[in-house]
Scaffold this motif. Structure first.
Motif, PDB file in Angstrom:
ATOM      1  N   LYS A 192     -18.960 -79.670 -44.749  1.00  0.00           N
ATOM      2  CA  LYS A 192     -18.492 -79.381 -46.100  1.00  0.00           C
ATOM      3  C   LYS A 192     -19.446 -78.439 -46.839  1.00  0.00           C
ATOM      4  N   LEU A 193     -18.841 -77.419 -47.461  1.00  0.00           N
ATOM      5  CA  LEU A 193     -19.559 -76.529 -48.368  1.00  0.00           C
ATOM      6  C   LEU A 193     -18.877 -76.574 -49.729  1.00  0.00           C
ATOM      7  N   GLU A 194     -19.660 -76.539 -50.803  1.00  0.00           N
ATOM      8  CA  GLU A 194     -19.101 -76.575 -52.156  1.00  0.00           C
ATOM      9  C   GLU A 194     -18.101 -75.447 -52.352  1.00  0.00           C
ATOM     10  N   HIS A 195     -16.938 -75.791 -52.910  1.00  0.00           N
ATOM     11  CA  HIS A 195     -15.843 -74.883 -53.251  1.00  0.00           C
ATOM     12  C   HIS A 195     -15.000 -74.465 -52.042  1.00  0.00           C
ATOM     13  N   PHE A 196     -15.504 -74.639 -50.829  1.00  0.00           N
ATOM     14  CA  PHE A 196     -14.748 -74.235 -49.646  1.00  0.00           C
ATOM     15  C   PHE A 196     -13.723 -75.308 -49.279  1.00  0.00           C
ATOM     16  N   PRO A 197     -12.632 -74.922 -48.618  1.00  0.00           N
ATOM     17  CA  PRO A 197     -11.644 -75.918 -48.196  1.00  0.00           C
ATOM     18  C   PRO A 197     -12.256 -76.951 -47.244  1.00  0.00           C
ATOM     19  N   GLU A 198     -11.693 -78.149 -47.260  1.00  0.00           N
ATOM     20  CA  GLU A 198     -12.106 -79.184 -46.311  1.00  0.00           C
ATOM     21  C   GLU A 198     -11.127 -79.284 -45.150  1.00  0.00           C
ATOM     22  N   ASN A 199     -10.017 -78.583 -45.253  1.00  0.00           N
ATOM     23  CA  ASN A 199      -9.039 -78.553 -44.164  1.00  0.00           C
ATOM     24  C   ASN A 199      -8.299 -77.226 -44.225  1.00  0.00           C
ATOM     25  N   GLY A 200      -7.365 -77.054 -43.314  1.00  0.00           N
ATOM     26  CA  GLY A 200      -6.655 -75.788 -43.233  1.00  0.00           C
ATOM     27  C   GLY A 200      -7.389 -74.800 -42.340  1.00  0.00           C
ATOM     28  N   ILE A 201      -6.754 -73.685 -42.067  1.00  0.00           N
ATOM     29  CA  ILE A 201      -7.304 -72.673 -41.166  1.00  0.00           C
ATOM     30  C   ILE A 201      -7.360 -71.313 -41.869  1.00  0.00           C
ATOM     31  N   LEU A 202      -8.502 -70.666 -41.776  1.00  0.00           N
ATOM     32  CA  LEU A 202      -8.687 -69.317 -42.288  1.00  0.00           C
ATOM     33  C   LEU A 202      -8.721 -68.356 -41.109  1.00  0.00           C
ATOM     34  N   GLN A 203      -8.009 -67.238 -41.227  1.00  0.00           N
ATOM     35  CA  GLN A 203      -7.950 -66.262 -40.145  1.00  0.00           C
ATOM     36  C   GLN A 203      -8.216 -64.847 -40.663  1.00  0.00           C
ATOM     37  N   LEU A 204      -8.840 -64.057 -39.807  1.00  0.00           N
ATOM     38  CA  LEU A 204      -9.025 -62.637 -40.060  1.00  0.00           C
ATOM     39  C   LEU A 204      -8.283 -61.859 -38.981  1.00  0.00           C
ATOM     40  N   PHE A 205      -7.345 -61.022 -39.412  1.00  0.00           N
ATOM     41  CA  PHE A 205      -6.594 -60.157 -38.505  1.00  0.00           C
ATOM     42  C   PHE A 205      -7.019 -58.708 -38.741  1.00  0.00           C
ATOM     43  N   LEU A 206      -7.177 -57.951 -37.667  1.00  0.00           N
ATOM     44  CA  LEU A 206      -7.517 -56.542 -37.762  1.00  0.00           C
ATOM     45  C   LEU A 206      -6.491 -55.693 -37.035  1.00  0.00           C
ATOM     46  N   SER A 207      -6.318 -54.473 -37.519  1.00  0.00           N
ATOM     47  CA  SER A 207      -5.467 -53.513 -36.829  1.00  0.00           C
ATOM     48  C   SER A 207      -6.064 -53.225 -35.457  1.00  0.00           C
ATOM     49  N   PRO A 208      -5.222 -53.129 -34.407  1.00  0.00           N
ATOM     50  CA  PRO A 208      -5.760 -52.829 -33.070  1.00  0.00           C
ATOM     51  C   PRO A 208      -6.339 -51.428 -32.950  1.00  0.00           C
ATOM     52  N   THR A 209      -5.960 -50.531 -33.862  1.00  0.00           N
ATOM     53  CA  THR A 209      -6.436 -49.142 -33.762  1.00  0.00           C
ATOM     54  C   THR A 209      -7.157 -48.646 -35.006  1.00  0.00           C
ATOM     55  N   ASP A 210      -6.868 -49.207 -36.179  1.00  0.00           N
ATOM     56  CA  ASP A 210      -7.421 -48.684 -37.432  1.00  0.00           C
ATOM     57  C   ASP A 210      -8.271 -49.699 -38.186  1.00  0.00           C
TER      58      ASP A 210
END
Length: 255
Positions: A78-96
């Motif tokens: 646990k970190l203050e203010h951060f979610p305690e559940n759920g999923i965070l994702q980072l998506f990037l363009s395959p070329t840009d």
């Protein structure tokens, strides 16, 4: 332990300390699309959790994006203010991706009960060729303390009236090494201070100067943003508390 030559600043510097989560990223042998990890597990690359009822993210050219980071907060201390559940994702363009063509997505605990996509045949091995992460990584987490950072604009402490870099000019070579090691903000991490190869983008925009550092993906043996660069996600404190990651943004720089 704080270096002896910083002892007189110790009580003041304690006010700047921040909890963060150190990420240990263990490379795996499977190809990203042959991922044997749980679909909801924290990982770099690999098969993401993504509900069927939502449109899979596409880049500005209409190409399916690549999930480069997935953080399941149930696995994270646990970190203050951060979610305690759920999923965070980072998506990037395959070329840009280098043009910061990215999307940050948060799936709530409720969304995680929905039926996920189970056919990723719309992605190919070629789509991963330019992505800054070479291999699938399994992630583990440990809570630690950040003391500060040389490039983070929010670490604005003055050492007898001198900022970080001016103060180092007064140090011996040995002291300078101790100093940089004590205020080390490098590595893969959640929260804490951010490290940059150039400078902190929040330092140039009054609206984002207080934004919180969410995720840092650093260069290592199988990860490199450009030339020894670092990738980040930032968000305002208000939107972090609301879990409104639609306002989060990706930033990277390199040497």
């Amino acid at each position: 332990m704080i270096p002896d030559f910083l002892k007189k600043f110790e009580s003041d510097l304690q006010k700047y300390q921040r909890e963060f989560i150190k990420i240990t990223a263990k490379p795996r042998k499977e190809r990203p699309l042959e991922d044997n990890l749980n679909i909801k597990a924290s990982k770099f690359l690999g098969v993401p959790f993504f509900p069927k009822y939502l449109e899979y993210p596409k880049d500005k050219n209409g190409c399916p994006m690549i999930m480069v980071a997935q953080i399941n907060f149930e696995e994270v201390p646990k970190l203050e203010h951060f979610p305690e559940n759920g999923i965070l994702q980072l998506f990037l363009s395959p070329t840009d991706w280098y043009e910061e063509d990215a999307e940050v997505i948060y799936h709530s605990k409720e969304v995680l009960t929905k039926e996920p996509i189970d056919d990723f045949s719309f992605l190919t091995v070629k789509d991963y060729e330019e992505i800054p992460i070479d291999l699938l990584h399994q992630l583990s987490f440990k809570k630690c303390i950040d003391k500060g950072g040389s490039e983070d604009s929010q670490f604005d402490y003055l050492f007898d009236g001198h900022d970080y870099w001016d103060f180092t000019e007064q140090l011996t070579e040995e002291q300078e090494t101790e100093f940089s090691e004590y205020f080390d903000a490098t590595g893969h991490k959640i929260g804490g201070y951010a490290e940059f190869t150039q400078s902190d983008p929040r330092d140039y925009d009054s609206k984002s100067k207080n934004d919180i550092h969410i995720l840092q993906i650093d260069t290592d043996e199988h990860i490199m943003f450009g030339d020894s660069g670092i990738g980040h996600i930032f968000i305002s404190k208000e939107n972090l508390i609301k879990k409104d990651f639609s306002k989060a943004y990706f930033y990277w720089d390199c040497c």
